[in-house]
Design an enzyme around this catalytic site. Structure first.
Site, PDB file in Angstrom:
ATOM      1  N   GLU A  56       0.840  -1.199   0.000  1.00 57.18           N
ATOM      2  CA  GLU A  56       0.000   0.000   0.000  1.00 57.18           C
ATOM      3  C   GLU A  56       0.875   1.250   0.000  1.00 57.18           C
ATOM      4  OE1 GLU A  56      -2.076  -1.351   3.444  1.00 57.18           O
ATOM      5  OE2 GLU A  56      -0.989  -0.026   4.790  1.00 57.18           O
TER       6      GLU A  56
ATOM      7  N   LYS B 258       2.740   4.647   0.988  1.00 58.25           N
ATOM      8  CA  LYS B 258       3.231   5.280   2.209  1.00 58.25           C
ATOM      9  C   LYS B 258       2.905   6.761   2.085  1.00 58.25           C
ATOM     10  CE  LYS B 258       7.144   5.214   5.374  1.00 58.25           C
ATOM     11  NZ  LYS B 258       7.132   6.574   5.846  1.00 58.25           N
TER      12      LYS B 258
ATOM     13  N   ASP C 115       2.629  10.550   2.931  1.00 55.22           N
ATOM     14  CA  ASP C 115       3.577  11.435   3.609  1.00 55.22           C
ATOM     15  C   ASP C 115       2.831  12.435   4.491  1.00 55.22           C
ATOM     16  OD1 ASP C 115       6.007  12.315   4.331  1.00 55.22           O
ATOM     17  OD2 ASP C 115       6.480  13.356   2.473  1.00 55.22           O
TER      18      ASP C 115
ATOM     19  N   TYR D  41      -5.048   2.664   8.132  1.00 54.84           N
ATOM     20  CA  TYR D  41      -4.377   1.465   7.632  1.00 54.84           C
ATOM     21  C   TYR D  41      -4.229   0.358   8.670  1.00 54.84           C
ATOM     22  CZ  TYR D  41      -0.364   4.201   9.353  1.00 54.84           C
ATOM     23  OH  TYR D  41       0.469   4.957  10.099  1.00 54.84           O
TER      24      TYR D  41
ATOM     25  N   LYS E 122      11.233   3.175   0.044  1.00 54.31           N
ATOM     26  CA  LYS E 122      11.219   4.633  -0.153  1.00 54.31           C
ATOM     27  C   LYS E 122      11.592   5.010  -1.580  1.00 54.31           C
ATOM     28  CE  LYS E 122      10.876   6.341   4.231  1.00 54.31           C
ATOM     29  NZ  LYS E 122      11.462   7.342   5.081  1.00 54.31           N
TER      30      LYS E 122
ATOM     31  N   CYS F 113      13.304  49.899  -2.798  1.00 51.59           N
ATOM     32  CA  CYS F 113      12.466  49.093  -3.689  1.00 51.59           C
ATOM     33  C   CYS F 113      13.145  48.961  -5.054  1.00 51.59           C
ATOM     34  CB  CYS F 113      11.095  49.738  -3.834  1.00 51.59           C
ATOM     35  SG  CYS F 113      10.058  48.912  -5.053  1.00 51.59           S
TER      36      CYS F 113
ATOM     37  N   CYS G 179      10.574  50.901  -7.706  1.00 54.69           N
ATOM     38  CA  CYS G 179      10.286  52.333  -7.663  1.00 54.69           C
ATOM     39  C   CYS G 179      11.336  53.122  -6.893  1.00 54.69           C
ATOM     40  CB  CYS G 179       8.901  52.586  -7.077  1.00 54.69           C
ATOM     41  SG  CYS G 179       8.822  52.412  -5.285  1.00 54.69           S
TER      42      CYS G 179
ATOM     43  N   CYS H  98       8.136  47.410   0.417  1.00 55.64           N
ATOM     44  CA  CYS H  98       8.221  48.758  -0.117  1.00 55.64           C
ATOM     45  C   CYS H  98       7.007  49.512   0.410  1.00 55.64           C
ATOM     46  CB  CYS H  98       8.180  48.731  -1.649  1.00 55.64           C
ATOM     47  SG  CYS H  98       7.848  50.349  -2.354  1.00 55.64           S
TER      48      CYS H  98
ATOM     49  N   CYS I 273       4.123  53.143  -5.567  1.00 53.47           N
ATOM     50  CA  CYS I 273       5.006  52.141  -6.173  1.00 53.47           C
ATOM     51  C   CYS I 273       4.291  51.469  -7.339  1.00 53.47           C
ATOM     52  CB  CYS I 273       5.414  51.106  -5.130  1.00 53.47           C
ATOM     53  SG  CYS I 273       6.334  49.731  -5.835  1.00 53.47           S
TER      54      CYS I 273
HETATM   55  P1  AMP Z   1       8.961   6.100   9.419  1.00 50.50           P
HETATM   56  O1  AMP Z   1       8.349   7.389   9.903  1.00 50.50           O
HETATM   57  O2  AMP Z   1       9.864   6.281   8.263  1.00 50.50           O
HETATM   58  O3  AMP Z   1       9.520   5.294  10.537  1.00 50.50           O
HETATM   59  O4  AMP Z   1       7.751   5.253   8.825  1.00 50.50           O
HETATM   60  C1  AMP Z   1       6.703   4.808   9.621  1.00 50.50           C
HETATM   61  C2  AMP Z   1       5.535   5.704   9.425  1.00 50.50           C
HETATM   62  O5  AMP Z   1       5.035   5.607   8.106  1.00 50.50           O
HETATM   63  C3  AMP Z   1       4.359   5.307  10.255  1.00 50.50           C
HETATM   64  O6  AMP Z   1       4.450   5.730  11.583  1.00 50.50           O
HETATM   65  C4  AMP Z   1       3.248   6.015   9.536  1.00 50.50           C
HETATM   66  O7  AMP Z   1       3.149   7.337  10.027  1.00 50.50           O
HETATM   67  C5  AMP Z   1       3.722   6.131   8.105  1.00 50.50           C
HETATM   68  N1  AMP Z   1       2.852   5.464   7.113  1.00 50.50           N
HETATM   69  C6  AMP Z   1       2.348   6.060   6.020  1.00 50.50           C
HETATM   70  N2  AMP Z   1       1.594   5.228   5.308  1.00 50.50           N
HETATM   71  C7  AMP Z   1       1.575   4.060   5.963  1.00 50.50           C
HETATM   72  C8  AMP Z   1       0.960   2.791   5.719  1.00 50.50           C
HETATM   73  N3  AMP Z   1       0.196   2.582   4.644  1.00 50.50           N
HETATM   74  N4  AMP Z   1       1.164   1.814   6.624  1.00 50.50           N
HETATM   75  C9  AMP Z   1       1.950   2.014   7.713  1.00 50.50           C
HETATM   76  N5  AMP Z   1       2.553   3.181   7.984  1.00 50.50           N
HETATM   77  C10 AMP Z   1       2.385   4.205   7.127  1.00 50.50           C
END
Ligand code: AMP
Length: 671
Positions: free
Chosen positions: A116, A118, A120, A229, A317, A411, A414, A429, A434
């Protein structure tokens, strides 16, 4: 219970069900049936009813999403089961090594993986008791997190009550990732720029900052989101496999990311990783890789975890989207508020599929912090922002030919005085005349979300300003087509088109005008709220700081800024000239239609219990006649409608000498 209370209770229940249904349509199914404004109106109506009848408040009411009072701080919370980190892998070999380890541990037994995305963002854990959301906790150090329940409740994709009551039972914990979509992130940064606050570097920082924001009203506006998740009951996983857990989460009303795959082999996992990497830029949110998990719960338990991370999962990653290039020059741009923004012009370089030739340097301090000089090699990164940012200087590549950059003291457009108040990062400015600021104001006024004058771009605005044909936005309406046609790169046809566009802008609705005027701290959304609440530019101009501040969702900074703007004689004159030129300065639609209604321009305050109608019905009737209902009594109030058990508002009305009428009198006036 008097009948009226029962009717209200019924209405409250109906409203809640409606709101929950629309939230699901929007956030879970991505199939909204009503606009944001209509949704906001439903929540606002419910909020008002609950405010008037606190006994009807419930712990799962959707109004909790719009936020209560700011918190003083966050309390610590010890996780029932630690929130672990994940081991990372950066290439295919790492993934294959992970697969080897898992197969060894499984010792000949067949098993599957779930792959799945990851996401951010930041990890959040939700606690449900008897199906009701009672707590939201950040990951913190994994053992102890912070209680951010107020913030979490504002997330529309987090159900306040789980749908699957049978499984929901006691002590359910849902884990997932809170995040901001790219769209929300860009909007927040645009608003922060308007409010003269520093921009968030990326959606993850913005999400983390938002969750820890103490004022839930601000959190609510930011529109955080969440993908779930994992699920625990007590300390245990209640399903035999991860896939079943994800399916249940969906049934329970949580948002589970659609991009996931059940994989019979590591090759299938790798194919998923590659496929999603290519898709990465098309997603509405940021991801930094893929998480691979062993599907079977029994095997997960058997494999166990180190102190840091589970052995049955790994994060793959994606490579960071960075590049190295050379700074060719630094230019300082001047915006409509006079803000000076340094931008680095770079030797063009390929980054995440696009050619990058510019990077923002934000402000003077940032240039100092980075120590960047002209000719320097720099690392740049693309992380959610449209324009990439400079991460740092590659000092090892310096030749000695690099030149320090001097931030301008005047500026650059102007030559006017530049001021940088103590404690602020932005230099501005302050020259009233201006040309860069004027040009910025024209472009903002003409922009799509404001008055939508499409033909008015950079080059034309520049000429208008240089040739002194336009000194403020009202002058646009006095332009002569033949003068415009005589300008560089213009012809009769394009001049006529522009004239038509300018003419058409006169009928744009009030929210666009208020936004287009470019008041400090007034973004698109705030402008819409102000327009809706006051109904005309004249009424907004006459409003006191107190009255503006009294509007739900509007704070003191905005109220003061609006007041200051209208206190300026030049601005008042500008508004008058816009009105005289035929620009619509009144709200159209419901409010506009009743402009000539019996209550036009009249302000009402409702207090106490009414006999034959709810306060909301009374409000709707008053508004339908062009009147306005506010929540605080002031000298501007025309009538206070007092029902049974009227309290302090009635006292205040009497002190101020405001007309007090009863329900019968109101009905008489309504006809
Ligand atoms: P890290 O912060 O690099 O240690 O990665 C772990 C973190 O990835 C977890 O604590 C989650 O916040 C995040 N994460 C994002 N998507 C997922 C996912 N699908 N399953 C598990 N963790 C996830």
């Amino acid at each position: 219970m008097p009948t009226s209370t029962k009717t209200i209770e019924k209405e409250v229940k109906k409203l809640r069900a409606e709101i929950v249904r629309h939230e699901e349509l929007y956030y879970v199914h991505d199939r909204p049936e009503i606009s944001d404004v209509e949704y906001d109106a439903l929540v606002e109506r419910l909020r008002r009813l609950e405010e008037e009848h606190p006994e009807l408040q419930t712990p799962d009411s959707p109004t909790l999403r719009v936020g209560g009072r700011p918190a003083a701080g966050f309390e610590e919370y010890v996780h029932r089961r630690p929130v672990l980190s994940l081991d990372n892998s950066y290439n295919i070999e790492d993934l294959r090594a992970f697969d080897e380890r898992c197969r060894k541990l499984a010792d000949g037994r067949a098993f599957e993986y779930v792959a799945e995305l990851k996401i951010d963002g930041l990890s959040i854990s939700l606690h449900y008791e008897s199906g009701v959301l009672v707590r939201g906790v950040t990951r913190g150090d994994g053992r102890v997190g912070e209680d951010v329940t107020q913030s979490v409740r504002t997330i529309r994709s987090v159900p306040l009550r789980l749908k699957d009551g049978k499984e929901a039972g006691a002590g359910i914990e849902v884990r997932g990732e809170a995040y901001l979509s790219r769209k929300a992130f860009e909007r927040i940064n645009a608003e922060r720029e308007e409010a003269e606050e520093t921009r968030f570097a990326n959606p993850r920082n913005a999400a983390a900052g938002t969750i820890r924001q103490l004022d839930p009203k601000i959190v609510s506006r930011r529109r955080l989101d969440m993908f779930a998740y994992d699920v625990l009951r007590g300390e245990r996983k209640p399903f035999a496999s991860h896939r079943e857990a994800l399916d249940w989460l969906t049934r329970a009303g949580l948002q589970v990311n659609e991009h996931r795959a059940l994989c019979a082999s590591i090759d299938e996992v790798i194919a998923f990783c590659n496929r999603m990497e290519a898709e990465r830029d098309n997603l509405e949110y940021e991801i930094d890789g893929v998480v691979v998990k062993v599907n079977s719960t029994a095997l997960q338990d058997e494999f166990g975890a180190t102190t840091k991370a589970p052995r049955w999962a790994i994060a793959y990653k994606y490579p960071a989207r960075q590049a190295t290039t050379q700074v060719e020059s630094i230019v300082v741009q001047v915006g409509r508020t006079g803000a000076l923004t340094p931008v680095a012009n770079l030797a063009p370089v390929q980054l995440a599929g696009t050619t990058v030739a510019r990077a923002t340097l934000h402000n003077e301090d940032e240039i100092k912090r980075l120590g960047v000089r002209l000719g320097d090699w720099v690392n740049i990164e693309k992380s959610g922002e449209i324009i990439p940012k400079v991460l740092g200087v590659v000092e090892s590549r310096r030749t000695g030919a690099e030149k320090p950059f001097k931030f301008p003291k005047t500026c650059p457009v102007c030559g006017g005085v530049v001021s940088r108040p103590e404690g602020e990062v932005v230099s501005r400015c302050v020259a009233a005349d201006c040309t860069a600021q004027l040009k910025g104001r024209l472009l903002h006024y003409a922009s799509r979300r404001a008055m939508r004058i499409e033909g008015l771009g950079e080059a034309l605005a520049e000429q208008f300003v240089q040739k002194k044909m336009v000194r403020d936005v009202a002058d646009l309406y006095a332009l002569k087509t033949e003068d415009v046609a005589a300008l560089e790169r213009m012809a009769e046809k394009s001049a006529a088109n522009l004239a038509a566009q300018i003419e058409a802008s006169k009928t744009r609705d009030l929210p666009h005008l208020v936004y287009g005027l470019g008041l400090r701290h007034v973004g698109e959304r705030t402008a819409a709220i102000l327009a809706r609440n006051f109904g005309s530019l004249a009424r907004l101009a006459a409003a006191s700081v107190e009255e503006i501040d009294a509007i739900h969702e509007i704070g003191l900074t905005v109220a003061q800024s609006v007041r200051d703007w209208f206190d300026d004689e030049g601005n008042r004159d500008l508004c008058e000239r816009l009105r005289a030129a035929g620009v619509r300065t009144e709200m159209s639609g419901d409010v506009g239609a009743s402009r000539d209604g019996a209550f036009a321009g009249k302000q009402f305050v409702l207090t106490g219990k009414l006999e034959t109608m709810t306060r909301d019905e009374a409000r709707a009737l008053i508004e339908s006649r062009g009147g306005r209902v506010t929540s605080t009594v002031s000298k501007k109030t025309d009538y206070v409608v007092a029902g049974e058990d009227a309290g302090s508002k009635l006292d205040k009305a009497q002190t101020l000498g405001v007309n007090v009428i009863d329900e019968a009198a109101l009905k008489g006036m309504l006809g």
